[in-house]
Design a protein around this motif. Sequence first.
Motif, PDB file in Angstrom:
ATOM      1  N   TYR A  55       0.819  -1.219   0.000  1.00 36.46           N
ATOM      2  CA  TYR A  55       0.000   0.000   0.000  1.00 36.46           C
ATOM      3  C   TYR A  55       0.854   1.271   0.000  1.00 36.46           C
ATOM      4  O   TYR A  55       1.894   1.332   0.660  1.00 36.46           O
ATOM      5  N   CYS A  56       0.341   2.256  -0.707  1.00 39.91           N
ATOM      6  CA  CYS A  56       0.923   3.598  -0.649  1.00 39.91           C
ATOM      7  C   CYS A  56      -0.239   4.576  -0.568  1.00 39.91           C
ATOM      8  O   CYS A  56      -1.230   4.427  -1.283  1.00 39.91           O
ATOM      9  N   VAL A  57      -0.117   5.554   0.321  1.00 44.99           N
ATOM     10  CA  VAL A  57      -1.144   6.595   0.434  1.00 44.99           C
ATOM     11  C   VAL A  57      -0.455   7.947   0.239  1.00 44.99           C
ATOM     12  O   VAL A  57       0.438   8.313   1.020  1.00 44.99           O
ATOM     13  N   GLY A  58      -0.858   8.670  -0.785  1.00 45.20           N
ATOM     14  CA  GLY A  58      -0.263   9.980  -1.039  1.00 45.20           C
ATOM     15  C   GLY A  58      -0.759  11.001  -0.028  1.00 45.20           C
ATOM     16  O   GLY A  58      -1.951  11.035   0.292  1.00 45.20           O
ATOM     17  N   VAL A  59       0.142  11.833   0.469  1.00 48.40           N
ATOM     18  CA  VAL A  59      -0.239  12.872   1.439  1.00 48.40           C
ATOM     19  C   VAL A  59       0.455  14.190   1.061  1.00 48.40           C
ATOM     20  O   VAL A  59       1.159  14.257   0.060  1.00 48.40           O
ATOM     21  N   GLY A  60       0.228  15.202   1.897  1.00 51.10           N
ATOM     22  CA  GLY A  60       0.660  16.555   1.529  1.00 51.10           C
ATOM     23  C   GLY A  60       2.152  16.794   1.545  1.00 51.10           C
ATOM     24  O   GLY A  60       2.686  17.571   0.753  1.00 51.10           O
ATOM     25  N   ASN A  61       2.862  16.155   2.460  1.00 46.24           N
ATOM     26  CA  ASN A  61       4.314  16.365   2.579  1.00 46.24           C
ATOM     27  C   ASN A  61       4.889  15.311   3.531  1.00 46.24           C
ATOM     28  O   ASN A  61       4.138  14.512   4.110  1.00 46.24           O
ATOM     29  N   GLY A  62       6.195  15.338   3.702  1.00 43.73           N
ATOM     30  CA  GLY A  62       6.863  14.313   4.509  1.00 43.73           C
ATOM     31  C   GLY A  62       6.588  14.440   5.998  1.00 43.73           C
ATOM     32  O   GLY A  62       6.463  13.425   6.704  1.00 43.73           O
ATOM     33  N   LEU A  63       6.484  15.682   6.483  1.00 43.78           N
ATOM     34  CA  LEU A  63       6.190  15.865   7.913  1.00 43.78           C
ATOM     35  C   LEU A  63       4.829  15.264   8.241  1.00 43.78           C
ATOM     36  O   LEU A  63       4.677  14.502   9.208  1.00 43.78           O
ATOM     37  N   GLU A  64       3.839  15.568   7.407  1.00 45.66           N
ATOM     38  CA  GLU A  64       2.489  15.051   7.679  1.00 45.66           C
ATOM     39  C   GLU A  64       2.412  13.542   7.474  1.00 45.66           C
ATOM     40  O   GLU A  64       1.619  12.868   8.138  1.00 45.66           O
ATOM     41  N   ALA A  65       3.236  13.005   6.581  1.00 45.96           N
ATOM     42  CA  ALA A  65       3.271  11.543   6.423  1.00 45.96           C
ATOM     43  C   ALA A  65       3.624  10.909   7.777  1.00 45.96           C
ATOM     44  O   ALA A  65       2.965   9.953   8.229  1.00 45.96           O
ATOM     45  N   LEU A  66       4.642  11.454   8.446  1.00 44.30           N
ATOM     46  CA  LEU A  66       5.054  10.882   9.740  1.00 44.30           C
ATOM     47  C   LEU A  66       3.993  11.112  10.805  1.00 44.30           C
ATOM     48  O   LEU A  66       3.669  10.209  11.599  1.00 44.30           O
ATOM     49  N   ILE A  67       3.415  12.323  10.818  1.00 37.04           N
ATOM     50  CA  ILE A  67       2.374  12.637  11.812  1.00 37.04           C
ATOM     51  C   ILE A  67       1.186  11.674  11.648  1.00 37.04           C
ATOM     52  O   ILE A  67       0.670  11.115  12.627  1.00 37.04           O
ATOM     53  N   LEU A  68       0.776  11.454  10.396  1.00 32.72           N
ATOM     54  CA  LEU A  68      -0.396  10.600  10.148  1.00 32.72           C
ATOM     55  C   LEU A  68      -0.120   9.150  10.539  1.00 32.72           C
ATOM     56  O   LEU A  68      -1.006   8.466  11.069  1.00 32.72           O
ATOM     57  N   ILE A  69       1.113   8.688  10.305  1.00 36.10           N
ATOM     58  CA  ILE A  69       1.439   7.307  10.709  1.00 36.10           C
ATOM     59  C   ILE A  69       1.359   7.199  12.233  1.00 36.10           C
ATOM     60  O   ILE A  69       0.763   6.258  12.784  1.00 36.10           O
ATOM     61  N   LEU A  70       1.981   8.147  12.918  1.00 38.07           N
ATOM     62  CA  LEU A  70       1.983   8.101  14.393  1.00 38.07           C
ATOM     63  C   LEU A  70       0.543   8.116  14.913  1.00 38.07           C
ATOM     64  O   LEU A  70       0.171   7.332  15.797  1.00 38.07           O
ATOM     65  N   GLU A  71      -0.271   9.006  14.344  1.00 37.74           N
ATOM     66  CA  GLU A  71      -1.678   9.092  14.784  1.00 37.74           C
ATOM     67  C   GLU A  71      -2.422   7.799  14.481  1.00 37.74           C
ATOM     68  O   GLU A  71      -3.205   7.313  15.294  1.00 37.74           O
ATOM     69  N   ALA A  72      -2.168   7.254  13.297  1.00 36.22           N
ATOM     70  CA  ALA A  72      -2.885   6.033  12.903  1.00 36.22           C
ATOM     71  C   ALA A  72      -2.518   4.863  13.816  1.00 36.22           C
ATOM     72  O   ALA A  72      -3.324   3.955  14.026  1.00 36.22           O
ATOM     73  N   PHE A  73      -1.312   4.877  14.355  1.00 34.94           N
ATOM     74  CA  PHE A  73      -0.930   3.836  15.322  1.00 34.94           C
ATOM     75  C   PHE A  73      -1.440   4.171  16.735  1.00 34.94           C
ATOM     76  O   PHE A  73      -1.146   3.453  17.687  1.00 34.94           O
ATOM     77  N   GLY A  74      -2.129   5.284  16.861  1.00 37.76           N
ATOM     78  CA  GLY A  74      -2.694   5.658  18.165  1.00 37.76           C
ATOM     79  C   GLY A  74      -1.656   6.176  19.150  1.00 37.76           C
ATOM     80  O   GLY A  74      -1.847   6.123  20.371  1.00 37.76           O
ATOM     81  N   ILE A  75      -0.558   6.693  18.623  1.00 38.67           N
ATOM     82  CA  ILE A  75       0.497   7.221  19.507  1.00 38.67           C
ATOM     83  C   ILE A  75       0.200   8.696  19.764  1.00 38.67           C
ATOM     84  O   ILE A  75      -0.209   9.425  18.855  1.00 38.67           O
ATOM     85  N   GLY A  76       0.387   9.138  20.994  1.00 38.80           N
ATOM     86  CA  GLY A  76       0.079  10.543  21.320  1.00 38.80           C
ATOM     87  C   GLY A  76       0.611  10.914  22.684  1.00 38.80           C
ATOM     88  O   GLY A  76       1.645  10.402  23.132  1.00 38.80           O
ATOM     89  N   VAL A  95       6.922  13.995  16.012  1.00 36.99           N
ATOM     90  CA  VAL A  95       6.653  13.385  17.324  1.00 36.99           C
ATOM     91  C   VAL A  95       6.088  14.430  18.289  1.00 36.99           C
ATOM     92  O   VAL A  95       5.071  14.195  18.960  1.00 36.99           O
ATOM     93  N   SER A  96       6.701  15.609  18.335  1.00 37.91           N
ATOM     94  CA  SER A  96       6.215  16.593  19.306  1.00 37.91           C
ATOM     95  C   SER A  96       4.849  17.138  18.887  1.00 37.91           C
ATOM     96  O   SER A  96       4.033  17.486  19.737  1.00 37.91           O
ATOM     97  N   ASN A  97       4.579  17.196  17.578  1.00 35.53           N
ATOM     98  CA  ASN A  97       3.275  17.692  17.123  1.00 35.53           C
ATOM     99  C   ASN A  97       2.102  16.816  17.525  1.00 35.53           C
ATOM    100  O   ASN A  97       0.972  17.305  17.646  1.00 35.53           O
ATOM    101  N   ILE A  98       2.337  15.522  17.718  1.00 34.61           N
ATOM    102  CA  ILE A  98       1.213  14.679  18.140  1.00 34.61           C
ATOM    103  C   ILE A  98       1.180  14.555  19.663  1.00 34.61           C
ATOM    104  O   ILE A  98       0.415  13.775  20.220  1.00 34.61           O
ATOM    105  N   GLY A  99       2.039  15.338  20.328  1.00 33.42           N
ATOM    106  CA  GLY A  99       2.002  15.396  21.797  1.00 33.42           C
ATOM    107  C   GLY A  99       2.825  14.335  22.479  1.00 33.42           C
ATOM    108  O   GLY A  99       2.810  14.220  23.710  1.00 33.42           O
ATOM    109  N   ALA A 100       3.579  13.533  21.699  1.00 35.52           N
ATOM    110  CA  ALA A 100       4.426  12.505  22.325  1.00 35.52           C
ATOM    111  C   ALA A 100       5.797  13.105  22.645  1.00 35.52           C
ATOM    112  O   ALA A 100       6.121  14.217  22.218  1.00 35.52           O
ATOM    113  N   LYS A 101       6.595  12.345  23.420  1.00 39.35           N
ATOM    114  CA  LYS A 101       7.903  12.867  23.837  1.00 39.35           C
ATOM    115  C   LYS A 101       9.006  12.336  22.921  1.00 39.35           C
ATOM    116  O   LYS A 101       9.060  11.137  22.640  1.00 39.35           O
ATOM    117  N   VAL A 102       9.863  13.257  22.487  1.00 41.56           N
ATOM    118  CA  VAL A 102      11.000  12.906  21.638  1.00 41.56           C
ATOM    119  C   VAL A 102      12.114  12.329  22.509  1.00 41.56           C
ATOM    120  O   VAL A 102      12.538  12.952  23.475  1.00 41.56           O
TER     121      VAL A 102
END
Length: 356
Positions: A55-76, A95-102
């Motif tokens: 599977y490949c899902v096109g998204v807006g940019n690389g930062l949001e690709a990572l944010i969406l993966i983290l969110e989809a895994f329920g990490i926060g 990582v910091s944008n979804i509220g998790a700790k770096v």
Amino acid sequence: MTLHVPFLDVRSSFLEIRSELNDAYKKVMHSGQYIHGEEVESFEEKFAAYCGVKYCVGVGNGLEALILILEAFGIGSGDEVIVPANTYIATWLAVSNIGAKVIPVEPEFSTYNIDPERIEDIISPATRAILPVHLYGQPVDMDAILTIAKVHDLVVIEDAAQAHGAVYKEMKAGSIGDAAGWSFYPSKNLGAFGDGGAVTTNDERLAKKVRVLRNYGSEGKYVNEIKGINSRLDPLQAAFLKVKISYLDEWNRRRSVLAEKYRASFLDLRELVLPCVLDWVSPCWHLFVVRTQKRDQLQNYLNKLLHQTFHLYHDQKILSLFFLDLIPTSTILNPCFCASWFLQLGVYNHDKQYRS
Ligand SMILES: Cc1ncc(COP(=O)(O)O)c(C=O)c1O
């Protein structure tokens, strides 16, 4: 022989294949489909096949690709994510944008990638994921990371923003972990003519969740079921990327020819540390990075030869503003140590002189 290498001239890739790109542009403009649609879907299929994933899902940019993966895994919030200390700031900001700790980990000083041997010591009950970055197009030691992740039940998310076409033990970077985030920023090995990004994975549920999250939490039109964002790959960019992907292997080959030329030219310079290439990887040479305590002298010398060079990420002010507590303990972030030793040389190569 003097090799004149402009650091980056993104227009030159357009000039090399302009008639195909112009055709792609016209096709999208005449289609009237300017959001989602066939161009995006067919690029997603092509890129998934190229990477060797389902599977490949096109998204807006690389930062949001990572944010969406983290969110989809329920990490926060309350979770910790292990990242390399040495990376572009986007990895940390995801990582910091979804509220998790770096939780940064120092690099191996041979590859500059995250050092797997330093990971286990900092795993805590709050750790949810490891986010390795194939930095400069050099694949991370993924077997070591996957072994640790399995023992501690962690998710592995590859930041493949710099790794289009890089290979680790016969697997493409971005096909090895649970999911990967990609950037198609124009200067990337596979770069769009604007922003763009993608998520690749073999996990059907994850792909589905990212697909919904990127579209305001809606699978179809106006069926908003979860809290999503607007992060869609533009059809025009998808059409351009579909043309460019056919050239990716050839353009990466040119990069490796340049990398070999650099290596041969610099071999006798004892004070210069050249990139190390391990036997089981094939880098895609997103950047050719050298290390020397005389960095500024080398840069002045090369610039006089019209050979543009750049410093690397470690001068990022944001690190000292927002991640201050981490800096004194880090050799890579601390400006007194290695941060001022790195220099990147150009490997962008669409001038006639590089075509064979
Ligand atoms: C390692 C890394 N991760 C993530 C990103 C973010 O990509 P984008 O600029 O498309 O958001 C970049 C972009 O340069 C990057 O180099």
